[in-house]
Design an enzyme around this catalytic site. Structure first.
Site, mmCIF file in Angstrom:
data_model
loop_
_atom_site.group_PDB
_atom_site.id
_atom_site.type_symbol
_atom_site.label_atom_id
_atom_site.label_comp_id
_atom_site.label_asym_id
_atom_site.label_seq_id
_atom_site.Cartn_x
_atom_site.Cartn_y
_atom_site.Cartn_z
ATOM 1 N N GLU A 9 47.817 58.909 34.741
ATOM 2 C CA GLU A 9 46.828 58.492 35.991
ATOM 3 C C GLU A 9 47.994 57.881 36.985
ATOM 4 O OE1 GLU A 9 43.378 57.103 33.084
ATOM 5 O OE2 GLU A 9 44.697 55.732 33.872
ATOM 6 N N PRO A 10 48.874 58.526 37.617
ATOM 7 C CA PRO A 10 49.844 57.940 38.685
ATOM 8 C C PRO A 10 48.987 57.595 39.874
ATOM 9 C CG PRO A 10 49.895 60.200 38.683
ATOM 10 C CD PRO A 10 48.955 59.988 37.616
ATOM 11 N N GLY A 11 49.312 56.406 40.476
ATOM 12 C CA GLY A 11 48.520 56.035 41.750
ATOM 13 C C GLY A 11 49.634 55.654 42.521
ATOM 14 N N ARG A 12 50.393 54.439 42.397
ATOM 15 C CA ARG A 12 51.513 53.999 43.048
ATOM 16 C C ARG A 12 52.677 54.996 43.202
ATOM 17 N NH1 ARG A 12 53.007 48.404 42.725
ATOM 18 N NH2 ARG A 12 51.914 48.464 40.890
ATOM 19 N N TYR A 55 51.704 38.716 43.821
ATOM 20 C CA TYR A 55 52.729 38.986 42.949
ATOM 21 C C TYR A 55 54.096 38.568 43.281
ATOM 22 C CZ TYR A 55 48.803 42.145 41.937
ATOM 23 O OH TYR A 55 47.551 42.650 41.814
ATOM 24 N N CYS A 82 46.329 31.717 58.802
ATOM 25 C CA CYS A 82 46.207 30.245 58.781
ATOM 26 C C CYS A 82 46.316 29.591 57.300
ATOM 27 C CB CYS A 82 45.095 29.327 59.455
ATOM 28 S SG CYS A 82 45.088 27.380 59.607
ATOM 29 N N GLU A 83 47.626 30.151 56.748
ATOM 30 C CA GLU A 83 47.920 29.833 55.390
ATOM 31 C C GLU A 83 49.440 29.707 55.184
ATOM 32 O OE1 GLU A 83 46.326 29.503 51.758
ATOM 33 O OE2 GLU A 83 45.041 30.064 53.191
ATOM 34 N N TYR A 90 48.200 49.829 47.100
ATOM 35 C CA TYR A 90 47.542 48.370 47.221
ATOM 36 C C TYR A 90 47.944 47.583 48.311
ATOM 37 C CZ TYR A 90 47.578 50.077 42.306
ATOM 38 O OH TYR A 90 47.229 50.740 40.992
#
Length: 444
Positions: A291-294, A335, A362-363, A391
């Protein structure tokens, strides 16, 4: 910035992706803008398919759509012959609306709702990956009420901790919210229960040891432990596993120092381990699913920003702000993820200063990159951040009521809009002002 896929610096000194000058893309689509290199996505898909064909084993390569789920991506994946993983009714709906064949859809997730299960059964999906005993019973009850039999894999944790860059990226260890543990006997008990349920067809087991993995030892150890478990189940329960799903987690290069292997190297290590450890269990080797995604979309994506303000603190650092941030890329905040960047409109100029790239939210934690070397940055410059294909769009938010960016596919000098930029109207489209509040506002 390392240039991936079709990215290059053209004669005008501009970044070019898929034959498209990003300064022209900015003029047409605005910023922030997600730019997806279609040729590189297709290349990655084909690398997986070719590597498994060379192994001689039966297989399915299922794109993990949580990495980047839009209708155009589902269509592309279907054209390349891959299957598709979904983890919610929204991802399932996206796939079905795109016309993706339901029989090649696998449904994951540790807390599937009854409505999601019913939706997936009615669509005729190919397989459920079952995560716990509650789901196992619920799936049996719903399948029985509909008088159908559904295929299931049991997600197991083989006790393998991947060498991931962040603790949240490890999922194969015993202490995980996912799956049935092999070591404590819960996986064995789950096999017994699944095999007794009349409306469930147990295909085998599923394992996913983590994300952004740069070595093969973890996969090989997982194969060995799953093979030992398979042998035990065969000998004691006389149950075969025609399918073994080994998940994803294959790494990509984000920054200098990341050392991913070639797709063919990951696949060869996995399939060789299967041939070694599954030999003699049952009459044939299992079909291998991954199941490759990235690793399919990650390095195919680039986010383009326009530089706005800056703030220099003498002797400390210089902050350069762009027109996006944690709303279109929350990974640095979540992360501590690292990225590379360049000034896309002045890509051949020498670096002159070290700056930190701040987002517009504003963070205080809205920082995209700390300490990157760039030419002297000016308001209006275009900043390109590499490897944002996975992602980023899928985790984007409307924090501060910021509109989510547009997404385009580029190839052979052409660009196609695949997701429109959100409008101000989109931001409030689901808002409702109760009549009692509206009346008070009018009478003041």
């Amino acid at each position: 910035m390392f240039l991936h896929g079709t990215s290059r610096i053209n004669d005008a000194g501009h970044l070019e992706i898929g034959g498209c000058d990003v300064t022209e893309l900015k003029a047409e689509y605005g910023t922030p803008l997600y730019i997806m290199d279609e040729q590189l996505i297709r290349q990655r898909c084909r690398e997986y398919m070719d590597a498994f064909r060379a192994s001689g084993l039966g297989f399915q390569v299922a794109y993990a759509s949580k990495a980047f789920s839009i209708m155009a991506m589902c269509r592309l994946v279907d054209e390349e012959g891959l299957s598709l993983d979904v983890v919610s009714d929204g991802e399932l709906y996206t796939a079905l609306q795109a016309g993706f064949p339901a029989e090649r859809i696998h449904f994951h997730g540790n807390n599937k709702t009854p409505d999601e299960i019913e939706m997936a059964i009615e669509a005729g999906i190919g397989c459920f990956v079952v995560d716990n005993l509650v789901e196992l019973s619920l799936l049996q009850a719903i399948a029985s009420s509909k008088e159908v039999t559904v295929n299931v894999l049991l997600r197991v944790t083989p006790g393998v901790e991947a060498h991931a860059h962040h603790a949240y990226a490890s999922t194969g260890q015993t202490d995980s919210k996912f799956g049935f543990d092999i070591g404590n006997g819960s996986a064995y008990a789950a096999v017994q229960q699944a095999s007794d349920k009349a409306n469930l067809q147990l295909l085998g087991v599923h394992s996913h040891i983590g994300s952004q993995i740069f070595e093969t030892e973890g996969f090989q150890l997982a194969v060995e432990r799953i093979a030992d478990f398979t042998r035990k189940v065969k000998e004691e329960l006389n149950i075969d596993f025609p399918v073994v799903n080994l998940g994803g987690g294959f790494g990509i290069r984000y920054v200098d120092g990341d050392t991913p292997l070639l797709v063919s190297e990951y696949v060869a290590a996995i399939t060789d381990a299967v041939k070694t450890h599954f030999a003699g269990i049952g009459s044939s080797l299992p079909q291998i699913w991954v199941e490759p995604g990235r690793s399919i979309v990650g390095d195919a994506g680039t986010t383009l920003y326009t530089v706005g303000t800056n703030k220099e603190i003498p002797g400390v650092r210089k902050y350069v702000a762009v027109d996006g941030g944690m709303t279109d890329n929350p990974r640095p905040a979540l992360y501590e993820s690292k990225y590379e960047a360049l000034l896309a409109n002045r890509a051949t100029e020498a670096n002159e200063e070290t700056v930190s790239i701040a987002g517009k939210c504003c963070e205080s934690g809205d920082m995209l990159i700390w300490d990157v070397e760039l030419p002297a940055v000016q308001s209006g410059d275009l900043l390109a951040v590499a490897c944002t294909g996975a992602y980023n769009y899928s985790m984007a938010s409307n924090y501060n009521r910021i509109r989510r960016p547009a997404v385009i596919f580029v190839q052979n000098g052409e660009s196609d809009l695949v997701v429109r930029r959100e409008s101000h109207g989109d931001i409030v489209v689901n808002d409702i002002v109760p009549e009692r509040i509206a009346k008070k506002a009018v009478t003041k």
